[in-house]
Design a protein around this motif. Structure first.
Motif, PDB file in Angstrom:
ATOM      1  N   HIS A 262       0.641  -1.249  -0.012  1.00 34.22           N
ATOM      2  CA  HIS A 262       0.124   0.033  -0.095  1.00 34.22           C
ATOM      3  C   HIS A 262       1.021   1.277  -0.010  1.00 34.22           C
ATOM      4  O   HIS A 262       0.550   2.273  -0.665  1.00 34.22           O
ATOM      5  CB  HIS A 262      -0.944  -0.036   1.369  1.00 34.22           C
ATOM      6  N   GLN A 263       1.969   1.192   0.739  1.00 35.57           N
ATOM      7  CA  GLN A 263       2.894   2.394   0.877  1.00 35.57           C
ATOM      8  C   GLN A 263       3.330   2.687  -0.797  1.00 35.57           C
ATOM      9  O   GLN A 263       3.574   3.644  -1.211  1.00 35.57           O
ATOM     10  CB  GLN A 263       4.008   2.010   1.754  1.00 35.57           C
ATOM     11  N   LEU A 264       3.966   1.509  -1.303  1.00 37.18           N
ATOM     12  CA  LEU A 264       4.300   1.754  -2.747  1.00 37.18           C
ATOM     13  C   LEU A 264       3.328   2.123  -3.687  1.00 37.18           C
ATOM     14  O   LEU A 264       3.506   2.690  -4.635  1.00 37.18           O
ATOM     15  CB  LEU A 264       4.550  -0.073  -3.079  1.00 37.18           C
TER      16      LEU A 264
ATOM     17  N   PRO B 128     -12.369  -6.414   0.001  1.00 38.47           N
ATOM     18  CA  PRO B 128     -11.785  -6.977  -1.186  1.00 38.47           C
ATOM     19  C   PRO B 128     -10.715  -7.755  -1.056  1.00 38.47           C
ATOM     20  O   PRO B 128     -10.896  -9.104  -2.070  1.00 38.47           O
ATOM     21  CB  PRO B 128     -11.404  -5.701  -2.107  1.00 38.47           C
ATOM     22  N   LEU B 129      -9.725  -7.779  -0.279  1.00 42.38           N
ATOM     23  CA  LEU B 129      -8.808  -8.666  -0.137  1.00 42.38           C
ATOM     24  C   LEU B 129      -9.513 -10.327   0.473  1.00 42.38           C
ATOM     25  O   LEU B 129      -8.692 -11.439  -0.066  1.00 42.38           O
ATOM     26  CB  LEU B 129      -7.778  -8.489   0.782  1.00 42.38           C
ATOM     27  N   LYS B 130     -10.767 -10.227   0.793  1.00 43.31           N
ATOM     28  CA  LYS B 130     -11.289 -11.574   1.287  1.00 43.31           C
ATOM     29  C   LYS B 130     -12.047 -12.216   0.162  1.00 43.31           C
ATOM     30  O   LYS B 130     -12.372 -13.043  -0.009  1.00 43.31           O
ATOM     31  CB  LYS B 130     -12.402 -11.239   2.337  1.00 43.31           C
ATOM     32  N   ASP B 131     -12.110 -11.492  -0.884  1.00 43.33           N
ATOM     33  CA  ASP B 131     -12.865 -11.906  -2.186  1.00 43.33           C
ATOM     34  C   ASP B 131     -11.941 -12.986  -2.999  1.00 43.33           C
ATOM     35  O   ASP B 131     -10.903 -12.420  -3.298  1.00 43.33           O
ATOM     36  CB  ASP B 131     -13.419 -10.702  -3.045  1.00 43.33           C
ATOM     37  N   SER B 132     -12.197 -14.061  -3.046  1.00 45.05           N
ATOM     38  CA  SER B 132     -11.282 -15.152  -3.764  1.00 45.05           C
ATOM     39  C   SER B 132     -11.152 -14.825  -5.271  1.00 45.05           C
ATOM     40  O   SER B 132     -10.080 -15.091  -5.993  1.00 45.05           O
ATOM     41  CB  SER B 132     -12.060 -16.407  -3.553  1.00 45.05           C
ATOM     42  N   GLY B 133     -12.042 -14.136  -5.662  1.00 44.96           N
ATOM     43  CA  GLY B 133     -11.982 -13.531  -7.060  1.00 44.96           C
ATOM     44  C   GLY B 133     -10.907 -12.529  -7.478  1.00 44.96           C
ATOM     45  O   GLY B 133     -10.716 -12.152  -8.525  1.00 44.96           O
ATOM     46  N   ILE B 134     -10.487 -11.596  -6.341  1.00 47.19           N
ATOM     47  CA  ILE B 134      -9.720 -10.590  -6.580  1.00 47.19           C
ATOM     48  C   ILE B 134      -8.364 -11.243  -6.149  1.00 47.19           C
ATOM     49  O   ILE B 134      -7.873 -11.616  -4.962  1.00 47.19           O
ATOM     50  CB  ILE B 134      -9.979  -9.323  -5.439  1.00 47.19           C
ATOM     51  N   ARG B 135      -7.286 -11.152  -7.009  1.00 51.09           N
ATOM     52  CA  ARG B 135      -5.957 -11.826  -6.847  1.00 51.09           C
ATOM     53  C   ARG B 135      -4.934 -10.767  -6.659  1.00 51.09           C
ATOM     54  O   ARG B 135      -4.806  -9.952  -7.681  1.00 51.09           O
ATOM     55  CB  ARG B 135      -5.558 -12.624  -7.914  1.00 51.09           C
ATOM     56  N   VAL B 136      -4.370 -10.690  -5.503  1.00 50.69           N
ATOM     57  CA  VAL B 136      -3.333  -9.492  -5.299  1.00 50.69           C
ATOM     58  C   VAL B 136      -2.252 -10.243  -5.045  1.00 50.69           C
ATOM     59  O   VAL B 136      -1.965 -10.855  -4.135  1.00 50.69           O
ATOM     60  CB  VAL B 136      -3.739  -8.572  -4.232  1.00 50.69           C
ATOM     61  N   PHE B 137      -0.953 -10.026  -5.883  1.00 47.69           N
ATOM     62  CA  PHE B 137       0.229 -10.604  -5.641  1.00 47.69           C
ATOM     63  C   PHE B 137       1.379  -9.428  -5.423  1.00 47.69           C
ATOM     64  O   PHE B 137       1.247  -8.493  -6.284  1.00 47.69           O
ATOM     65  CB  PHE B 137       0.630 -11.570  -6.851  1.00 47.69           C
ATOM     66  N   VAL B 138       2.298  -9.801  -4.757  1.00 46.35           N
ATOM     67  CA  VAL B 138       3.429  -8.987  -4.693  1.00 46.35           C
ATOM     68  C   VAL B 138       4.755  -9.823  -5.021  1.00 46.35           C
ATOM     69  O   VAL B 138       4.731 -11.006  -4.833  1.00 46.35           O
ATOM     70  CB  VAL B 138       3.730  -8.167  -3.332  1.00 46.35           C
ATOM     71  N   ALA B 139       5.741  -8.747  -5.716  1.00 50.74           N
ATOM     72  CA  ALA B 139       7.185  -9.547  -5.928  1.00 50.74           C
ATOM     73  C   ALA B 139       7.948  -9.127  -4.769  1.00 50.74           C
ATOM     74  O   ALA B 139       8.045  -7.964  -4.215  1.00 50.74           O
ATOM     75  CB  ALA B 139       7.486  -8.981  -7.267  1.00 50.74           C
ATOM     76  N   VAL B 140       8.341 -10.160  -4.133  1.00 47.89           N
ATOM     77  CA  VAL B 140       9.264  -9.824  -3.006  1.00 47.89           C
ATOM     78  C   VAL B 140      10.743 -10.225  -3.198  1.00 47.89           C
ATOM     79  O   VAL B 140      10.987 -11.222  -3.673  1.00 47.89           O
ATOM     80  CB  VAL B 140       8.489 -10.862  -1.856  1.00 47.89           C
ATOM     81  N   TYR B 141      11.509  -9.390  -2.982  1.00 44.62           N
ATOM     82  CA  TYR B 141      12.904  -9.347  -3.345  1.00 44.62           C
ATOM     83  C   TYR B 141      13.782  -9.043  -2.006  1.00 44.62           C
ATOM     84  O   TYR B 141      13.568  -8.033  -1.605  1.00 44.62           O
ATOM     85  CB  TYR B 141      13.329  -8.496  -4.444  1.00 44.62           C
ATOM     86  N   GLU B 142      14.395 -10.233  -1.495  1.00 45.99           N
ATOM     87  CA  GLU B 142      15.250  -9.954  -0.188  1.00 45.99           C
ATOM     88  C   GLU B 142      14.376  -9.444   0.781  1.00 45.99           C
ATOM     89  O   GLU B 142      14.736  -8.366   1.615  1.00 45.99           O
ATOM     90  CB  GLU B 142      16.412  -9.062  -0.818  1.00 45.99           C
ATOM     91  N   GLY B 143      13.080  -9.876   1.203  1.00 46.44           N
ATOM     92  CA  GLY B 143      12.267  -9.473   2.175  1.00 46.44           C
ATOM     93  C   GLY B 143      11.537  -8.083   1.897  1.00 46.44           C
ATOM     94  O   GLY B 143      10.511  -7.923   2.809  1.00 46.44           O
TER      95      GLY B 143
ATOM     96  N   VAL C 106       8.997  -5.632  -0.768  1.00 44.08           N
ATOM     97  CA  VAL C 106       7.857  -5.592  -1.688  1.00 44.08           C
ATOM     98  C   VAL C 106       8.356  -4.868  -2.712  1.00 44.08           C
ATOM     99  O   VAL C 106       8.647  -3.629  -2.447  1.00 44.08           O
ATOM    100  CB  VAL C 106       6.218  -5.175  -0.913  1.00 44.08           C
ATOM    101  N   VAL C 107       8.985  -5.368  -3.991  1.00 44.79           N
ATOM    102  CA  VAL C 107       9.383  -4.316  -4.948  1.00 44.79           C
ATOM    103  C   VAL C 107       8.613  -4.184  -6.237  1.00 44.79           C
ATOM    104  O   VAL C 107       8.948  -3.454  -7.111  1.00 44.79           O
ATOM    105  CB  VAL C 107      10.876  -5.000  -5.485  1.00 44.79           C
ATOM    106  N   GLY C 108       7.373  -4.856  -6.078  1.00 43.82           N
ATOM    107  CA  GLY C 108       6.453  -4.759  -7.213  1.00 43.82           C
ATOM    108  C   GLY C 108       5.071  -5.577  -6.825  1.00 43.82           C
ATOM    109  O   GLY C 108       5.187  -6.201  -5.935  1.00 43.82           O
ATOM    110  N   ALA C 109       4.062  -5.250  -7.607  1.00 37.55           N
ATOM    111  CA  ALA C 109       2.791  -5.788  -7.054  1.00 37.55           C
ATOM    112  C   ALA C 109       1.787  -5.735  -8.261  1.00 37.55           C
ATOM    113  O   ALA C 109       1.959  -4.921  -9.204  1.00 37.55           O
ATOM    114  CB  ALA C 109       2.215  -5.061  -6.033  1.00 37.55           C
TER     115      ALA C 109
ATOM    116  N   GLY D 116       8.543  -1.461  -8.755  1.00 36.90           N
ATOM    117  CA  GLY D 116       9.121  -0.461  -7.480  1.00 36.90           C
ATOM    118  C   GLY D 116      10.553   0.152  -7.956  1.00 36.90           C
ATOM    119  O   GLY D 116      10.967   1.170  -7.309  1.00 36.90           O
ATOM    120  N   GLN D 117      11.152  -0.483  -8.737  1.00 37.26           N
ATOM    121  CA  GLN D 117      12.463  -0.219  -8.801  1.00 37.26           C
ATOM    122  C   GLN D 117      13.027  -0.843 -10.286  1.00 37.26           C
ATOM    123  O   GLN D 117      12.627  -2.017 -10.712  1.00 37.26           O
ATOM    124  CB  GLN D 117      13.468  -0.545  -7.763  1.00 37.26           C
ATOM    125  N   ALA D 118      14.078  -0.160 -10.996  1.00 34.42           N
ATOM    126  CA  ALA D 118      14.630  -0.763 -12.067  1.00 34.42           C
ATOM    127  C   ALA D 118      15.854  -1.851 -12.166  1.00 34.42           C
ATOM    128  O   ALA D 118      16.213  -1.879 -10.946  1.00 34.42           O
ATOM    129  CB  ALA D 118      15.191   0.505 -12.958  1.00 34.42           C
TER     130      ALA D 118
END
Length: 223
Positions: A18-20, A39-54, A56-59, A79-81
């Motif tokens: 969310h901060q990102l 919304p996050l409880k809705d099984s039809g909504i899919r929220v994924f994050v890319a986690v690098y070294e602990g 969140v660098v993308g979502a 989140g970064q290049a």
């Protein structure tokens, strides 16, 4: 890099995500923290994050509509290049959506997305992250195969204040390259379903949907 699903605002990764979002997107495009709970409880909504070294660098957030057999990409954040985040998210999202369609006994028809048009509105900064530059993103999405649905588009502000947000195109990624148009009825049903969560619809949005309802089909154009 890990592809991790978020299913609740209590997840520490959600706070990072969310901060990102706040760092990258204009304020009217970001749903308030607490309003994500349902919304996050809705099984039809899919929220994924890319986690690098602990961290969140993308979502990416997306959903699959079984009855329409189409998907919607809500957002993609890099989140970064230099980490290949965009490709990582796109490939994992595609694999997930194809699996969801297959489980539904179908082959995915395509995917909607709202895409900023910097040629009309050029002041978006997107947190100073160069891969999120609207010119770059628009060209990348064109390379992925997205096409502009040819009608003037606005959407309700996620502030739920009844304001219309312009400067975007509604686009569609057809899984069949021979798609040259979309049924207008599909677009109308999709928009009504997608924005059902926002009760305060601007008059411009209502009129747009009514105009679409009077058409049979809408052309797909290059972006």
């Amino acid at each position: 890099m890990e592809y991790r699903r978020i299913t609740g605002i209590e997840d520490p990764l959600f706070k990072q995500m969310h901060q990102l979002m706040q760092n990258v997107f204009p304020p009217e495009e970001v749903l308030e923290f607490d309003l994500w709970k349902e919304p996050l409880k809705d099984s039809g909504i899919r929220v994924f994050v890319a986690v690098y070294e602990g961290n969140v660098v993308g979502a990416t957030e997306y959903r699959y509509y079984e009855d329409f057999n189409v998907a919607m990409t809500d957002f993609t954040i890099i989140g970064q290049a230099g980490l290949g985040i965009g490709r990582f998210l796109a490939e994992n999202r595609r694999e997930d959506l194809l699996s969801l369609a297959e489980a539904n006994g179908k082959r995915l028809s395509g995917m909607f997305a709202e895409i900023y048009d910097p040629y009309r509105v050029g002041h978006y900064e997107f947190g100073g992250v160069k891969p999120m530059d609207p010119y770059v993103r628009r060209e990348v999405l064109s390379h992925l195969g997205f096409k502009r649905i040819d009608f003037p588009y606005v959407h309700p502000s996620w502030n739920n204040d009844g304001e219309a947000v312009s400067g975007l195109d509604l686009c569609f990624l057809p899984m069949n390259d021979h798609f040259e148009e979309l049924p207008a009825g599909l677009i109308v049903r999709f928009l009504k379903r997608y924005y059902a969560v926002l009760p305060n619809k601007p008059r411009a949005w209502i009129e747009m949907v009514e105009d679409l309802g009077a058409k049979e089909a809408v052309a797909l154009r290059p972006i």
